[in-house]
Scaffold this motif. Structure first.
Motif, PDB file in Angstrom:
ATOM      1  N   CYS A  69       5.018   7.301   4.989  1.00  0.00           N
ATOM      2  CA  CYS A  69       5.572   5.952   4.909  1.00  0.00           C
ATOM      3  C   CYS A  69       5.387   5.236   6.240  1.00  0.00           C
ATOM      4  O   CYS A  69       5.320   5.878   7.287  1.00  0.00           O
ATOM      5  CB  CYS A  69       7.066   5.998   4.581  1.00  0.00           C
ATOM      6  N   GLU A  97       6.691   0.759   3.409  1.00  0.00           N
ATOM      7  CA  GLU A  97       5.705   0.992   2.353  1.00  0.00           C
ATOM      8  C   GLU A  97       5.230   2.435   2.487  1.00  0.00           C
ATOM      9  O   GLU A  97       4.984   2.913   3.591  1.00  0.00           O
ATOM     10  CB  GLU A  97       4.526   0.025   2.501  1.00  0.00           C
ATOM     11  N   CYS A  98       5.156   3.131   1.368  1.00  0.00           N
ATOM     12  CA  CYS A  98       4.701   4.517   1.351  1.00  0.00           C
ATOM     13  C   CYS A  98       3.414   4.602   0.542  1.00  0.00           C
ATOM     14  O   CYS A  98       3.078   3.697  -0.211  1.00  0.00           O
ATOM     15  CB  CYS A  98       5.776   5.420   0.745  1.00  0.00           C
ATOM     16  N   THR A 135      -0.939  -0.665   0.685  1.00  0.00           N
ATOM     17  CA  THR A 135      -1.663  -1.873   0.307  1.00  0.00           C
ATOM     18  C   THR A 135      -2.944  -1.955   1.128  1.00  0.00           C
ATOM     19  O   THR A 135      -2.926  -1.714   2.334  1.00  0.00           O
ATOM     20  CB  THR A 135      -0.794  -3.118   0.573  1.00  0.00           C
ATOM     21  N   ARG A 166       3.524  -3.079  -2.101  1.00  0.00           N
ATOM     22  CA  ARG A 166       4.300  -2.014  -2.728  1.00  0.00           C
ATOM     23  C   ARG A 166       5.396  -1.454  -1.808  1.00  0.00           C
ATOM     24  O   ARG A 166       5.477  -0.245  -1.600  1.00  0.00           O
ATOM     25  CB  ARG A 166       3.360  -0.885  -3.158  1.00  0.00           C
ATOM     26  N   LYS A 175       8.864   0.112  -0.748  1.00  0.00           N
ATOM     27  CA  LYS A 175       9.936   0.877  -1.408  1.00  0.00           C
ATOM     28  C   LYS A 175      11.303   0.373  -0.958  1.00  0.00           C
ATOM     29  O   LYS A 175      12.287   0.493  -1.670  1.00  0.00           O
ATOM     30  CB  LYS A 175       9.829   2.362  -1.048  1.00  0.00           C
ATOM     31  N   SER A 219       7.617  -1.305  -7.222  1.00  0.00           N
ATOM     32  CA  SER A 219       7.758  -0.269  -6.194  1.00  0.00           C
ATOM     33  C   SER A 219       9.117  -0.285  -5.507  1.00  0.00           C
ATOM     34  O   SER A 219       9.540   0.718  -4.933  1.00  0.00           O
ATOM     35  CB  SER A 219       6.675  -0.451  -5.131  1.00  0.00           C
ATOM     36  N   GLU A 227      12.728   0.116  -4.492  1.00  0.00           N
ATOM     37  CA  GLU A 227      13.849   0.960  -4.902  1.00  0.00           C
ATOM     38  C   GLU A 227      15.173   0.513  -4.294  1.00  0.00           C
ATOM     39  O   GLU A 227      16.220   0.692  -4.904  1.00  0.00           O
ATOM     40  CB  GLU A 227      13.568   2.414  -4.521  1.00  0.00           C
ATOM     41  N   SER A 229      15.558   5.817  -1.006  1.00  0.00           N
ATOM     42  CA  SER A 229      14.162   5.432  -1.246  1.00  0.00           C
ATOM     43  C   SER A 229      13.214   6.065  -0.244  1.00  0.00           C
ATOM     44  O   SER A 229      12.064   6.363  -0.569  1.00  0.00           O
ATOM     45  CB  SER A 229      14.012   3.912  -1.198  1.00  0.00           C
TER      46      SER A 229
END
Length: 184
Positions: free
Chosen positions: A65, A92-93, A97, A105, A107, A134, A136, A172
Motif C-alpha cells: 500500500c 491505495e493498495c 492506478t 482505487r 481503500k 475500492s 472501505e 482497511s
C-alpha cells in the motif's frame, strides 16, 4: 460552493483540467466539468495531516500500500459524472492506478475538517467517494478537538467516533493510530 470558488463557469474537459493542474499555481477540484479553486489550510490542519501521513507510512511499511498526501487527486467516474478531489490523505493498495497524478482505487480516504470544507467533506465528497468500489473507510478528523469519525463500508457507512483516550482502528489497511499521536 464551500470547497472553493468556481474558476470558470464554462465546461472544461477532463483532459484540459488534468493538463492545467500540471502547471497551476493553485490546486483545483473538478466536478462534472466545473473547476473549483482550493482554499488554504491552517497550521493545525497541516500538523494533523502530516502526523497522520507519517503514522500511516510507518504502519504500512512492507505492505503493498502507498500513502498519498494532499497533492495527489482521487478520480471518481460513474456513468453520470466525473470528479477529481484532493483529499488530505488517501491510501491505495495493489493494484495501483496507472497514472502519476491521481488514484482511482483508494481503500482509505482521510479528510481533516475545517470550517470552509466540513460541509462538503460530510456531504458531496462523502457521497461521491462512496461510489468508489475500492473504498472501505472514510475518515473525518476534527482539528479543533480530539475527535475522529470513521465511516466503514462494512458498517453501512455508519460512523464510529473516537475520542482523546482512544486508538483509531483502520481495518482497511490494518493500522491502529492513537489519537494522542494524531494530535501530537
Amino acid at each position: 460552493m464551500a470547497m472553493g470558488v468556481a474558476a470558470k463557469h464554462s465546461w472544461i474537459s477532463v483532459a484540459d483540467y488534468l493538463e492545467g493542474e500540471k502547471i497551476a499555481e493553485v490546486r483545483h477540484e473538478y466536478v462534472n466539468g466545473e473547476v473549483f479553486a482550493m482554499v488554504g489550510t491552517t497550521k493545525a490542519h497541516n500538523r494533523i495531516a502530516l502526523n497522520l501521513a507519517l503514522l500511516l507510512r510507518n504502519g504500512l511499511a512492507g505492505k503493498p500500500c502507498r500513502v498519498y498526501m494532499e497533492n495527489i487527486k482521487v478520480y471518481i467516474k460513474t456513468a453520470f459524472e466525473e470528479r477529481f478531489y484532493y483529499p488530505d490523505l488517501h491510501v491505495e493498495c495493489r493494484p495501483f492506478t496507472d497514472n502519476s497524478y491521481y488514484s482511482e482505487r483508494p481503500k482509505l480516504i482521510i479528510e481533516v475538517l475545517s470550517d470552509s470544507t466540513e460541509r462538503d467533506d460530510r456531504s458531496d465528497k462523502f457521497y461521491a467517494y462512496r461510489r468508489l468500489a475500492s473504498l472501505e473507510e472514510y475518515v473525518l478528523v476534527a482539528q479543533d478537538e480530539q475527535k475522529v469519525e470513521v465511516y466503514r463500508r462494512s458498517d453501512g457507512w455508519d460512523a464510529t467516533v473516537y475520542g482523546p483516550e482512544d486508538s483509531v482502528r483502520l481495518g482497511s489497511v490494518g493500522a491502529e493510530l492513537a489519537l494522542a499521536a494524531i494530535y501530537a
